[in-house]
Enzyme design. Structure first.
Site, short mmCIF file in Angstrom:
data_model
loop_
_atom_site.label_atom_id
_atom_site.label_comp_id
_atom_site.label_asym_id
_atom_site.label_seq_id
_atom_site.Cartn_x
_atom_site.Cartn_y
_atom_site.Cartn_z
NE ARG A 105 -3.16 2.48 2.59
CZ ARG A 105 -3.11 3.52 3.69
NH1 ARG A 105 -2.40 3.31 4.66
NH2 ARG A 105 -3.69 4.62 3.65
CG HIS A 149 -0.97 9.10 3.36
ND1 HIS A 149 -1.09 7.90 3.63
CD2 HIS A 149 -0.48 9.72 4.49
CE1 HIS A 149 -0.94 7.62 5.00
NE2 HIS A 149 -0.37 8.70 5.42
CD GLU A 195 -4.53 7.83 9.87
OE1 GLU A 195 -4.09 8.94 9.89
OE2 GLU A 195 -4.20 6.79 10.28
CG ASN A 337 -5.23 3.66 8.50
OD1 ASN A 337 -5.18 2.55 7.73
ND2 ASN A 337 -4.62 4.89 8.35
CE1 TYR A 339 -0.22 2.32 13.74
CE2 TYR A 339 -2.04 3.49 12.66
CZ TYR A 339 -0.78 3.14 12.64
OH TYR A 339 -0.02 3.18 11.46
CD GLU A 412 -1.68 3.99 8.32
OE1 GLU A 412 -1.40 4.18 9.47
OE2 GLU A 412 -1.70 4.82 7.23
O1 IFM Z 1 2.54 7.59 9.84
C1 IFM Z 1 1.17 7.60 10.28
C2 IFM Z 1 0.42 7.60 8.98
O2 IFM Z 1 0.91 8.55 8.09
C3 IFM Z 1 -1.04 7.63 9.14
N1 IFM Z 1 -1.38 6.69 10.16
C4 IFM Z 1 -0.75 6.80 11.28
C5 IFM Z 1 0.82 6.54 11.13
C6 IFM Z 1 1.66 6.44 12.32
O3 IFM Z 1 1.29 7.56 12.92
#
Ligand code: IFM
Length: 524
Positions: A105, A149, A195, A337, A339, A412
């Protein structure tokens, strides 16, 4: 250099000895336990990896401006050179192929392809993306391309204010049209925006990401321009209309021939009430509506969530009947994404503030935001963030239950660590293992997830830290003029998994070396 290589070999040797002590769980699984066609990949983005910022006709984007603004976030670093993937793409694709990635990606830099934002195409930029795509395909790696992005051409920001102007819709559609026309014979997975939600929130309310717009007292920093009450909603509205225009164009003009898919990417937190008080449970639902529903509901049902209309009132733009029709259904997949999970506490008082920003309209306190806000901006060290893989399950379940279980790519997911720490990135292995394991459970439970990408393939120029931290499977030696890449242990681990090796869902146990992982789900 030789010393470095020896050091790395030694690290691998020690690591493999230690690995003998990994305890396997009862229910080991492999990638073949996922449905056929499920894709495993890794991700980066143009400004964060390409470098060559001033070469071959590329012009600055709002990312360049932000990174060169001496931001405390990036610690004075910028992406002028980054990982130099612009020149080293062949080497990188070779590494990807050796690792066994199904897919890569990446994003296209708008200002590399169309330096003025609209009008003529930069042939060198066109050549670069053609070369990268061809290289990937010739190594059997599927390109998954993000069109925007965070890196709007600065020319359009300067000309009419970028995303806060309706003029952007036409320019974005024309840019997307060029991407589809030039690359769509080989690219089958298109994501319009990365995002979209955090871009508008952090770029136009809190002001810590490009284009750094906010108004006092809401921003994390002193922005010189912006309006935190209005602009997040305005920018989001224009992004939704731009997404829909590009997706409709693709459906009409290209999809039947090129046979690809269109999606939108959002950052997801799995929101958890900090107590079981009804107010906190309702605030959690509100947080989902504001953060995900803001973009997902227009695409799924043609309008914003009711609670957003109520709390933001006339500051939230509305869709005309025609726009609503255009937006509704303008996707083949969503991308998330993920985390970590985040904790929510009801805060009805924030609705008494006048004027209010987007965040106050949410009427809740958000644990990680609170912590950051207390010192304006202080990212937590990753060691202090507990692993919350169950949050990924929660987000996918939410899409299943509330939004019709659309096809989803996890675009992500990864672990932030100090950049120059050991190549033995065991915490990252633990992180990936636990999330992939939970993902399998969720897919078995009926989620329509179609693929998983880890962030990031290399240690890139990081949005929240510059070059102080990284998420990469490969370390890039920034002191080496050649910017050589070194596989971390996570690269080896992921590669083994990609090639059919089994992993245990209950985590790796390493005698003596692990600090115990927190599984607390309630804010203390
Ligand atoms: O690096 C970033 C990415 O550009 C967008 N999502 C979160 C990542 C980590 O902070």
């Amino acid at each position: 250099m030789m010393m470095k290589k020896l050091g790395f070999l030694l690290q691998l040797l020690v690591a493999s000895l230690v690995k003998a002590e990994i305890v396997s769980g009862a229910d080991e699984f492999t990638r073949y336990d996922f449905p056929p066609g499920f894709v495993f990949g890794a991700a980066t983005s143009a400004y964060q990896v390409e470098g060559a910022a001033n070469e071959d006709g590329r012009t600055p984007s709002i990312m360049d401006t932000w990174a060169h603004s001496d931001s405390v976030i990036t610690g004075g670093a910028n992406g002028d050179i980054a990982c130099d993937q612009y020149h080293k793409y062949k080497e990188d694709v070779q590494l990807m192929a050796e690792m066994g990635l199904d897919a890569y990606r990446f994003s296209i830099s708008w200002s590399r392809l169309i330096p003025n934002g609209r009008g003529s195409v930069n042939l060198k930029g066109l050549q670069y993306y053609n070369d990268l795509i061809n290289e990937l395909i010739s190594h059997g790696i599927e390109p998954h391309v993000t069109i925007h992005h965070f890196d709007l051409p600065q020319a359009l920001e300067d000309e009419y204010g970028g995303w806060i102007s309706r003029k952007i819709v036409k320019d974005f559609m024309e840019y997307a049209d060029i991407c589809f026309r030039m690359f769509g014979d080989r690219v089958k997975y298109w994501t319009t925006f990365n995002e979209a939600n955090i871009f508008t929130m952090a770029g136009y309310d809190l002001g810590f990401l490009p284009p750094n717009r906010c108004s006092s007292p809401f921003g994390y920093f002193n922005c010189t321009r912006g309006d935190s009450s209005l602009e997040p909603y305005l920018a989001a509205h224009n992004i939704i209309l731009s997404h829909a225009s590009a997706a409709r164009l693709y459906q009409k003009k290209y999809q039947s021939i090129q046979k690809g898919y269109m999606g939108l990417n959002l950052l997801s937190f799995y929101f958890v009430p900090c107590t079981n008080r009804t107010e906190d449970v309702i605030a959690t639902q509100r947080a989902n509506d504001f953060f995900l529903g803001w973009f997902v509901e227009p695409l799924v049902r043609g309008d914003y969530p009711e609670v957003m209309k109520k709390n933001a009132g006339s500051r939230l733009p509305s869709f005309t009947a025609l726009e609503s029709q255009r937006v509704k259904g303008s996707y083949d997949f969503f991308a998330v994404n993920f985390y970590s999970a985040s904790y929510v506490k009801d805060n009805p008082e924030s609705l008494n503030i006048e004027p209010r920003d987007y965040k106050a309209d949410m009427a809740m306190d958000w644990k990680s935001m609170q912590e950051n806000a207390s010192s304006k901006y202080t990212p937590l060290p990753s060691s202090e963030i507990p692993l919350t893989p169950w949050g990924l399950q929660g987000v996918l379940e939410l899409f299943k239950q509330n939004y019709g279980n659309p096809p989803i790519f996890i675009h992500e997911n990864g672990q932030r660590m100090q950049r120059n720490a050991s190549l033995e990135d065991w915490p990252r292995i633990q992180y990936l293992q636990e999330h992939i394991s939970v993902l399998l459970d969720t897919v078995r439970n009926g989620s329509n997830a179609k693929g998983y990408f880890t962030w990031s393939f290399l240690d890139v120029f990081e949005l929240l830290d510059g070059f102080r931290t990284g998420y990469g499977l490969y370390y890039v030696d920034l002191d080496d003029p050649e910017l050589r890449r070194y596989p971390k242990l996570s690269a080896e681990w992921y590669s083994r998994f990609l090639k059919g090796g089994s992993i245990a869902p209950d985590g790796i146990e390493l005698e003596g070396n692990w600090s115990s992982l927190s599984s607390a789900k309630v804010m203390k």
